[in-house]
Design a protein around this motif. Structure first.
Motif, PDB file in Angstrom:
ATOM      1  N   TRP A   5      75.897 -76.956 -26.402  1.00 10.32           N
ATOM      2  CA  TRP A   5      76.042 -76.115 -27.302  1.00 10.32           C
ATOM      3  C   TRP A   5      76.104 -75.893 -28.526  1.00 10.32           C
ATOM      4  O   TRP A   5      75.105 -75.765 -29.425  1.00 10.32           O
ATOM      5  N   VAL A   6      76.838 -77.038 -29.168  1.00 11.27           N
ATOM      6  CA  VAL A   6      77.064 -77.078 -30.077  1.00 11.27           C
ATOM      7  C   VAL A   6      76.042 -77.548 -30.878  1.00 11.27           C
ATOM      8  O   VAL A   6      75.866 -77.825 -32.092  1.00 11.27           O
ATOM      9  N   LYS A   7      74.970 -78.919 -30.623  1.00  7.47           N
ATOM     10  CA  LYS A   7      74.751 -80.315 -31.057  1.00  7.47           C
ATOM     11  C   LYS A   7      73.273 -78.935 -31.632  1.00  7.47           C
ATOM     12  O   LYS A   7      72.166 -79.069 -31.680  1.00  7.47           O
ATOM     13  N   VAL A   8      72.827 -77.780 -29.705  1.00  9.19           N
ATOM     14  CA  VAL A   8      72.108 -76.669 -30.075  1.00  9.19           C
ATOM     15  C   VAL A   8      71.704 -76.002 -30.835  1.00  9.19           C
ATOM     16  O   VAL A   8      71.178 -75.937 -32.025  1.00  9.19           O
ATOM     17  N   VAL A   9      73.053 -75.762 -31.623  1.00  7.72           N
ATOM     18  CA  VAL A   9      73.379 -74.798 -32.664  1.00  7.72           C
ATOM     19  C   VAL A   9      73.070 -75.496 -34.129  1.00  7.72           C
ATOM     20  O   VAL A   9      72.991 -74.839 -35.084  1.00  7.72           O
ATOM     21  N   LEU A  10      73.785 -76.355 -34.030  1.00  2.46           N
ATOM     22  CA  LEU A  10      73.511 -77.558 -35.062  1.00  2.46           C
ATOM     23  C   LEU A  10      71.509 -77.686 -35.092  1.00  2.46           C
ATOM     24  O   LEU A  10      71.837 -77.577 -36.648  1.00  2.46           O
TER      25      LEU A  10
ATOM     26  N   GLY B  52      69.353 -75.841 -34.571  1.00  4.23           N
ATOM     27  CA  GLY B  52      68.906 -74.541 -34.760  1.00  4.23           C
ATOM     28  C   GLY B  52      69.397 -74.833 -36.462  1.00  4.23           C
ATOM     29  O   GLY B  52      68.563 -74.200 -36.934  1.00  4.23           O
ATOM     30  N   GLY B  53      70.898 -74.037 -36.588  1.00  7.01           N
ATOM     31  CA  GLY B  53      71.198 -74.619 -38.724  1.00  7.01           C
ATOM     32  C   GLY B  53      70.480 -75.686 -39.151  1.00  7.01           C
ATOM     33  O   GLY B  53      69.793 -75.072 -40.794  1.00  7.01           O
ATOM     34  N   MET B  54      70.337 -77.011 -39.105  1.00 12.60           N
ATOM     35  CA  MET B  54      68.743 -77.296 -39.609  1.00 12.60           C
ATOM     36  C   MET B  54      67.840 -77.176 -39.750  1.00 12.60           C
ATOM     37  O   MET B  54      67.248 -76.788 -40.944  1.00 12.60           O
ATOM     38  N   LEU B  55      67.054 -76.256 -39.001  1.00 12.56           N
ATOM     39  CA  LEU B  55      65.689 -75.821 -38.630  1.00 12.56           C
ATOM     40  C   LEU B  55      65.849 -75.007 -39.729  1.00 12.56           C
ATOM     41  O   LEU B  55      65.009 -75.473 -40.301  1.00 12.56           O
ATOM     42  N   VAL B  56      66.605 -73.803 -39.489  1.00 12.99           N
ATOM     43  CA  VAL B  56      67.004 -72.590 -40.584  1.00 12.99           C
ATOM     44  C   VAL B  56      66.753 -73.169 -42.180  1.00 12.99           C
ATOM     45  O   VAL B  56      65.847 -72.626 -42.911  1.00 12.99           O
ATOM     46  N   LEU B  57      67.526 -74.721 -42.172  1.00 12.27           N
ATOM     47  CA  LEU B  57      68.143 -74.883 -43.471  1.00 12.27           C
ATOM     48  C   LEU B  57      66.946 -75.028 -44.085  1.00 12.27           C
ATOM     49  O   LEU B  57      66.539 -74.958 -45.403  1.00 12.27           O
ATOM     50  N   LEU B  58      66.007 -76.355 -43.502  1.00  9.89           N
ATOM     51  CA  LEU B  58      65.188 -76.849 -43.885  1.00  9.89           C
ATOM     52  C   LEU B  58      63.686 -76.022 -43.871  1.00  9.89           C
ATOM     53  O   LEU B  58      62.635 -76.442 -44.839  1.00  9.89           O
ATOM     54  N   TRP B  59      64.020 -74.922 -43.155  1.00 11.32           N
ATOM     55  CA  TRP B  59      62.444 -74.064 -43.299  1.00 11.32           C
ATOM     56  C   TRP B  59      63.178 -73.336 -44.878  1.00 11.32           C
ATOM     57  O   TRP B  59      61.941 -73.137 -45.918  1.00 11.32           O
ATOM     58  N   CYS B  60      64.129 -72.595 -45.301  1.00 13.25           N
ATOM     59  CA  CYS B  60      64.638 -71.953 -46.085  1.00 13.25           C
ATOM     60  C   CYS B  60      64.045 -73.050 -47.491  1.00 13.25           C
ATOM     61  O   CYS B  60      63.405 -72.618 -48.625  1.00 13.25           O
ATOM     62  N   VAL B  61      64.630 -74.448 -46.974  1.00 13.76           N
ATOM     63  CA  VAL B  61      64.512 -75.109 -48.683  1.00 13.76           C
ATOM     64  C   VAL B  61      63.235 -75.116 -48.807  1.00 13.76           C
ATOM     65  O   VAL B  61      62.447 -75.556 -49.973  1.00 13.76           O
ATOM     66  N   HIS B  62      62.149 -76.040 -47.825  1.00 10.95           N
ATOM     67  CA  HIS B  62      60.748 -76.088 -48.039  1.00 10.95           C
ATOM     68  C   HIS B  62      59.919 -74.587 -48.497  1.00 10.95           C
ATOM     69  O   HIS B  62      59.021 -75.007 -49.676  1.00 10.95           O
ATOM     70  N   ARG B  63      60.607 -73.431 -48.324  1.00 11.57           N
ATOM     71  CA  ARG B  63      59.957 -72.257 -49.154  1.00 11.57           C
ATOM     72  C   ARG B  63      60.194 -71.835 -50.978  1.00 11.57           C
ATOM     73  O   ARG B  63      59.928 -71.620 -50.972  1.00 11.57           O
ATOM     74  N   ILE B  64      61.299 -72.622 -50.893  1.00 13.78           N
ATOM     75  CA  ILE B  64      61.858 -72.978 -52.245  1.00 13.78           C
ATOM     76  C   ILE B  64      61.283 -73.554 -53.182  1.00 13.78           C
ATOM     77  O   ILE B  64      59.783 -74.445 -52.898  1.00 13.78           O
ATOM     78  N   PRO B  65      60.132 -73.331 -54.638  1.00 14.53           N
ATOM     79  CA  PRO B  65      58.987 -73.343 -54.675  1.00 14.53           C
ATOM     80  C   PRO B  65      59.496 -74.183 -55.949  1.00 14.53           C
ATOM     81  O   PRO B  65      60.741 -74.375 -56.497  1.00 14.53           O
ATOM     82  N   GLU B  66      58.484 -74.893 -56.438  1.00 13.62           N
ATOM     83  CA  GLU B  66      59.575 -76.609 -57.251  1.00 13.62           C
ATOM     84  C   GLU B  66      58.525 -76.078 -58.359  1.00 13.62           C
ATOM     85  O   GLU B  66      57.631 -75.676 -58.399  1.00 13.62           O
ATOM     86  N   TRP B  67      58.721 -77.125 -59.901  1.00 13.52           N
ATOM     87  CA  TRP B  67      58.776 -77.001 -60.402  1.00 13.52           C
ATOM     88  C   TRP B  67      58.502 -78.672 -61.015  1.00 13.52           C
ATOM     89  O   TRP B  67      59.721 -78.890 -60.725  1.00 13.52           O
TER      90      TRP B  67
END
Length: 128
Positions: free
Chosen positions: A97-102, A104-119
């Motif tokens: 269950w901890v692996k699944v939570v981790l 999920g957290g990784m996927l959310v983090l990567l999605w959020c970082v992907h959405r950051i605008p680039e300069w």
């Protein structure tokens, strides 16, 4: 005066944790540095200026503060290091269950970082 002292203390602790995060894979660096910059901007002009002019930490902070964007190389580095940290954590943790939570957290983090605008260096903003 009390609030300024508290902000200075939180800024110094955040800076210390951010620097530790450079060397410890599971401790995030950028959020602590952003918090330190926020606190220093409201408590110590000298430390805020020092952090912004730091040869290694200053450029990404300035880009974020001025443009709300990061250079593509920084964004890729964040994604690779975050993924490596999460994968190592998932590998080392014995509970499913901890692996699944981790994961999920990784996927959310990567999605959020992907959405950051680039300069990029030409000054143009955009997405991947």
């Amino acid at each position: 005066m009390l609030i300024r002292s508290l902000l200075l203390l939180v800024g110094l602790l955040s800076l210390g944790l951010g620097i530790l995060g450079i060397f410890l894979p599971l401790l995030p660096t950028v959020p602590f540095l952003l918090l330190a910059a926020f606190c220093f901007a409201r408590s110590s002009n000298r430390l805020h200026l020092w952090l912004q002019q730091h040869p290694h930490l200053g450029e990404p902070l300035r880009h974020w503060q001025e443009r709300r964007a990061v250079r593509p190389v920084i964004k890729r580095r964040i994604m690779w290091l975050s993924t490596a940290s999460f994968v190592l954590s998932i590998y080392l943790v014995p509970l499913l269950w901890v692996k699944v939570v981790l994961l999920g957290g990784m996927l959310v983090l990567l999605w959020c970082v992907h959405r950051i605008p680039e300069w990029n260096d030409e000054g143009k903003e955009g997405h991947d």
